[in-house]
Scaffold this active site. Structure first.
Site: not given
Length: 204
Positions: A46-48
């Site tokens: 999951l992206d930051r």
């Protein structure tokens, strides 16, 4: 399920990296601040700047099946976008959007009639009084880099907030941001069943 394997479901908060260390000079939160189980790694990313479900395990077979695009398991997202998409924009998402010259797999998408019951994000999204927002439920069977954000941008509705609600049959409910739990034996068995046979690489 062998006792040596661990399967964790984690509610990743906003601004946390999907890794246990950060070699940059900046001080950024990582999974280490929340999970003290040795030897487990994220099965998928999951992206930051995204939130929601993350599955961690030390089961290499399952980790491979969950990250290899051949084994197309569904992932469902709640997506807050600028303005309310019309039916042509929704149909475009359903049929697939061209990203970097390659069309995404068809997606399931619908507009949520009510805003999902989620904890406030810190910091909150940028808000403009002149631009309304809408919430979509979007289900994908692939996980390209920043795919959801690129898909909604391609149809003219930039993503403001992105929360992964489900990985296959596993759901966000019961967890708060920063919390994790072990999967039950039944949940692991169902996950392994889903991942057992590859789907065709050919897109419908």
């Amino acid at each position: 399920m062998t006792h040596s394997h661990r399967y964790l479901l984690f509610y990743k908060p906003y601004a946390v990296l999907t890794q246990f260390s950060d070699r940059t000079e900046a001080s950024r939160d990582t999974l280490k601040a929340y999970i003290d189980v040795p030897g487990v790694y994220a099965a998928g990313r999951l992206d930051r700047d995204s939130e929601g479900l993350l599955l961690l395990t030390n089961d290499g077979w399952l980790q491979h099946r969950l990250t290899d695009p051949v084994f197309a398991h569904p992932r469902t997202y709640w997506v807050q976008v600028e303005r309310c998409p019309d039916e042509p924009a929704l149909e475009h998402l359903r049929q697939g959007v061209v990203i970097k010259g390659d069309r995404t797999r068809p997606a399931q998408v619908r507009i949520l009639e009510q805003e999902p019951d989620l904890p406030p994000r810190d910091p909150p999204i940028r808000f403009r009084k002149t631009v309304p927002t809408a919430w979509l439920e979007l289900t994908l069977t692939e996980g390209r880099n920043r795919q959801v954000r690129r898909m909604t941008a391609a149809v003219g509705h930039p993503t403001l907030r992105l929360v992964r609600r489900a990985i296959a049959h596993l759901r966000l409910e019961g967890l708060e941001p920063g919390q994790w739990r072990d999967l039950s034996e039944d949940e692991v068995m169902e996950l392994r069943r889903i991942c057992r046979s590859p789907r065709s690489k050919k897109r419908p």
